[in-house]
Motif scaffolding. Structure first.
Motif, PDB file in Angstrom:
ATOM      1  N   GLY A  79      66.912  34.844  54.765  1.00 24.07           N
ATOM      2  CA  GLY A  79      67.247  33.775  53.305  1.00 24.07           C
ATOM      3  C   GLY A  79      66.257  33.377  53.189  1.00 24.07           C
ATOM      4  N   VAL A  80      65.028  33.887  53.443  1.00 26.96           N
ATOM      5  CA  VAL A  80      63.521  32.721  52.300  1.00 26.96           C
ATOM      6  C   VAL A  80      62.865  34.376  52.498  1.00 26.96           C
ATOM      7  CG1 VAL A  80      61.937  31.490  53.704  1.00 26.96           C
ATOM      8  CG2 VAL A  80      63.750  31.330  54.512  1.00 26.96           C
ATOM      9  N   THR A  81      62.343  33.785  51.269  1.00 24.61           N
ATOM     10  CA  THR A  81      61.784  35.042  50.430  1.00 24.61           C
ATOM     11  C   THR A  81      59.888  34.804  51.049  1.00 24.61           C
ATOM     12  OG1 THR A  81      63.029  33.912  48.369  1.00 24.61           O
ATOM     13  CG2 THR A  81      60.982  35.525  47.583  1.00 24.61           C
ATOM     14  N   VAL A  82      59.691  36.215  50.946  1.00 27.42           N
ATOM     15  CA  VAL A  82      58.457  36.379  51.498  1.00 27.42           C
ATOM     16  C   VAL A  82      57.088  36.936  50.502  1.00 27.42           C
ATOM     17  CG1 VAL A  82      58.534  38.328  52.424  1.00 27.42           C
ATOM     18  CG2 VAL A  82      56.857  37.140  53.080  1.00 27.42           C
ATOM     19  N   GLN A 150      62.415  32.142  45.727  1.00 19.43           N
ATOM     20  CA  GLN A 150      63.391  30.759  46.158  1.00 19.43           C
ATOM     21  C   GLN A 150      64.104  30.365  45.862  1.00 19.43           C
ATOM     22  OE1 GLN A 150      63.222  31.637  49.702  1.00 19.43           O
ATOM     23  NE2 GLN A 150      64.932  29.889  50.487  1.00 19.43           N
ATOM     24  N   LYS A 151      63.533  30.080  45.047  1.00 16.27           N
ATOM     25  CA  LYS A 151      64.697  29.195  43.558  1.00 16.27           C
ATOM     26  C   LYS A 151      64.570  29.624  42.413  1.00 16.27           C
ATOM     27  CE  LYS A 151      65.463  25.583  47.121  1.00 16.27           C
ATOM     28  NZ  LYS A 151      66.945  25.338  47.696  1.00 16.27           N
ATOM     29  N   LEU A 152      65.709  28.879  41.417  1.00 18.45           N
ATOM     30  CA  LEU A 152      65.766  29.165  40.068  1.00 18.45           C
ATOM     31  C   LEU A 152      66.056  27.180  39.726  1.00 18.45           C
ATOM     32  CD1 LEU A 152      65.779  30.442  37.332  1.00 18.45           C
ATOM     33  CD2 LEU A 152      68.379  30.912  37.791  1.00 18.45           C
ATOM     34  N   VAL A 189      69.651  18.562  31.403  1.00 20.33           N
ATOM     35  CA  VAL A 189      68.835  18.504  32.648  1.00 20.33           C
ATOM     36  C   VAL A 189      68.466  19.240  33.599  1.00 20.33           C
ATOM     37  CG1 VAL A 189      71.250  16.811  32.227  1.00 20.33           C
ATOM     38  CG2 VAL A 189      71.398  19.103  32.639  1.00 20.33           C
ATOM     39  N   THR A 190      68.273  19.118  34.916  1.00 19.81           N
ATOM     40  CA  THR A 190      68.332  20.540  35.212  1.00 19.81           C
ATOM     41  C   THR A 190      68.687  20.847  36.738  1.00 19.81           C
ATOM     42  OG1 THR A 190      65.683  19.842  34.791  1.00 19.81           O
ATOM     43  CG2 THR A 190      65.382  21.411  36.305  1.00 19.81           C
ATOM     44  N   ILE A 191      69.322  22.197  36.387  1.00 17.47           N
ATOM     45  CA  ILE A 191      70.254  22.626  37.004  1.00 17.47           C
ATOM     46  C   ILE A 191      69.877  23.998  38.455  1.00 17.47           C
ATOM     47  CG2 ILE A 191      72.408  24.108  37.398  1.00 17.47           C
ATOM     48  CD1 ILE A 191      72.793  22.996  34.634  1.00 17.47           C
ATOM     49  N   GLU A 192      69.480  23.540  39.705  1.00 21.81           N
ATOM     50  CA  GLU A 192      68.995  24.690  39.955  1.00 21.81           C
ATOM     51  C   GLU A 192      69.597  25.273  40.950  1.00 21.81           C
ATOM     52  OE1 GLU A 192      66.803  22.844  44.982  1.00 21.81           O
ATOM     53  OE2 GLU A 192      67.161  21.498  43.647  1.00 21.81           O
ATOM     54  N   ALA A 193      69.294  26.658  41.886  1.00 22.74           N
ATOM     55  CA  ALA A 193      70.246  27.218  42.331  1.00 22.74           C
ATOM     56  C   ALA A 193      69.191  28.246  43.243  1.00 22.74           C
ATOM     57  CB  ALA A 193      70.826  29.019  41.491  1.00 22.74           C
ATOM     58  N   ASP A 194      69.758  28.015  44.423  1.00 21.33           N
ATOM     59  CA  ASP A 194      68.871  29.041  45.852  1.00 21.33           C
ATOM     60  C   ASP A 194      68.905  30.684  45.413  1.00 21.33           C
ATOM     61  OD1 ASP A 194      67.981  30.085  47.664  1.00 21.33           O
ATOM     62  OD2 ASP A 194      68.744  29.583  49.062  1.00 21.33           O
ATOM     63  N   ILE A 195      67.841  31.481  45.150  1.00 22.65           N
ATOM     64  CA  ILE A 195      68.187  32.844  44.466  1.00 22.65           C
ATOM     65  C   ILE A 195      67.443  33.809  45.670  1.00 22.65           C
ATOM     66  CG2 ILE A 195      68.262  32.274  42.176  1.00 22.65           C
ATOM     67  CD1 ILE A 195      65.130  33.134  41.652  1.00 22.65           C
ATOM     68  N   THR A 218      60.324  27.756  28.550  1.00 19.17           N
ATOM     69  CA  THR A 218      58.712  27.327  29.306  1.00 19.17           C
ATOM     70  C   THR A 218      58.922  26.495  30.147  1.00 19.17           C
ATOM     71  OG1 THR A 218      58.743  25.415  27.068  1.00 19.17           O
ATOM     72  CG2 THR A 218      57.679  28.128  26.881  1.00 19.17           C
ATOM     73  N   THR A 219      60.381  25.508  30.387  1.00 21.53           N
ATOM     74  CA  THR A 219      59.993  24.831  31.401  1.00 21.53           C
ATOM     75  C   THR A 219      61.277  25.273  32.171  1.00 21.53           C
ATOM     76  OG1 THR A 219      60.648  23.199  29.502  1.00 21.53           O
ATOM     77  CG2 THR A 219      59.245  23.310  30.099  1.00 21.53           C
ATOM     78  N   SER A 220      61.840  26.355  32.105  1.00 19.39           N
ATOM     79  CA  SER A 220      63.077  26.425  33.219  1.00 19.39           C
ATOM     80  C   SER A 220      62.096  27.680  33.869  1.00 19.39           C
ATOM     81  CB  SER A 220      63.762  27.361  32.214  1.00 19.39           C
ATOM     82  OG  SER A 220      64.650  26.120  31.547  1.00 19.39           O
ATOM     83  N   TYR A 221      61.986  27.787  35.197  1.00 17.06           N
ATOM     84  CA  TYR A 221      60.958  28.842  35.951  1.00 17.06           C
ATOM     85  C   TYR A 221      61.610  28.980  37.335  1.00 17.06           C
ATOM     86  CZ  TYR A 221      59.843  23.701  37.750  1.00 17.06           C
ATOM     87  OH  TYR A 221      60.260  22.706  38.421  1.00 17.06           O
ATOM     88  N   TYR A 222      60.962  30.179  38.100  1.00 16.00           N
ATOM     89  CA  TYR A 222      61.686  30.122  39.304  1.00 16.00           C
ATOM     90  C   TYR A 222      60.771  29.642  40.457  1.00 16.00           C
ATOM     91  CZ  TYR A 222      63.516  34.581  36.951  1.00 16.00           C
ATOM     92  OH  TYR A 222      64.370  35.397  36.131  1.00 16.00           O
ATOM     93  N   LYS A 223      60.832  30.203  41.445  1.00 15.83           N
ATOM     94  CA  LYS A 223      59.881  29.655  42.961  1.00 15.83           C
ATOM     95  C   LYS A 223      60.020  29.565  43.892  1.00 15.83           C
ATOM     96  CE  LYS A 223      57.520  25.187  43.213  1.00 15.83           C
ATOM     97  NZ  LYS A 223      56.720  22.670  43.243  1.00 15.83           N
TER      98      LYS A 223
END
Length: 223
Positions: A79-82, A150-152, A189-195, A218-223
């Motif tokens: 479950g780890v993005t590469v 990995q994250k949103l 607020v910033t909401i984080e999810a494992d994607i 613009t300030t909501s992002y994937y990482k």
């Protein structure tokens, strides 16, 4: 699954192939290695079958008393993005260093760049999702990370009325990745999810009559 990223990093140190079709470069060295189909694998005590992106079974390669497997096959199990950065010739595991805005390719009838509604608390976010529809309603949109991240991180504000059960959901499996209420008094607020591994996301919440939903793209992002 415990220690996902740590496990993936340890695994990657043992692996010799990305399985991405990237072979360009002058640093390749020809070696003599062997396929060993007799090696079996378990994750958290459960037997697993390693496959490539096409679903074909992966056979381990043995070279110099070490066993080699594609990083992508291991990362999918853990479950780890590469990702592979061709410019720097670097394998990236887990969260990327730089965030990628969700604005690119965003599609919704509430997507707007109208300066009359892109400002929140004195700051102009330029490009936003602004649902100011009438009545009690579901406020929703789709995102397509295509398994690359990995994250949103979504920034969101409820205006006028609280937003109930704001949910980030895997569209293909209907798995809820994150759910929480967004209150007016909380501000932006910033909401984080494992994607990790998720290709499509359904993002939705229950908006009340008289309430609006503000999400700066613009300030909501994937990482």
């Amino acid at each position: 699954m415990k220690n996902k990223v740590t496990a993936a990093l340890i695994a990657s140190a043992m692996l010799g192939c990305l399985g991405t079709g990237v072979y360009a470069g002058s640093n390749l060295q020809e070696i003599k290695a062997y396929l060993n189909p007799g090696i079996k694998f378990k994750v958290d005590g459960q037997p697993v079958q390693l496959t490539n992106s096409s679903g074909a079974v992966i056979t381990p390669i043995v070279y110099d008393n070490n066993t080699y497997l594609p990083v992508r096959s291991i990362s999918n199990l853990l479950g780890v993005t590469v990702n592979f950065d061709g410019k720097s010739n670097t394998v990236e595991l887990g969260e990327q260093t730089e965030g990628v805005s969700i604005a690119k390719g965003f599609d919704s009838s509430y997507h707007t760049k109208d300066p009359k509604v892109t400002i929140y608390n004195g700051k102009d976010y330029k490009d936003v999702f602004f649902d100011n529809g009438s009545g009690t309603r579901g406020s929703s949109f789709m995102l397509y990370p295509e398994g690359k991240y990995q994250k949103l991180y979504i920034q969101i504000a409820a205006i006028g009325e609280d937003l109930k059960e704001f949910t980030i959901q895997d569209s293909d499996t209907d798995t809820v990745l994150k759910k929480q209420d967004v209150r007016v008094e909380d501000g932006l607020v910033t909401i984080e999810a494992d994607i990790s591994g998720v290709k499509a996301l359904y993002v939705h919440g229950d908006a009340k009559s008289g309430g609006s939903v503000f999400i700066p793209l613009t300030t909501s992002y994937y990482k």
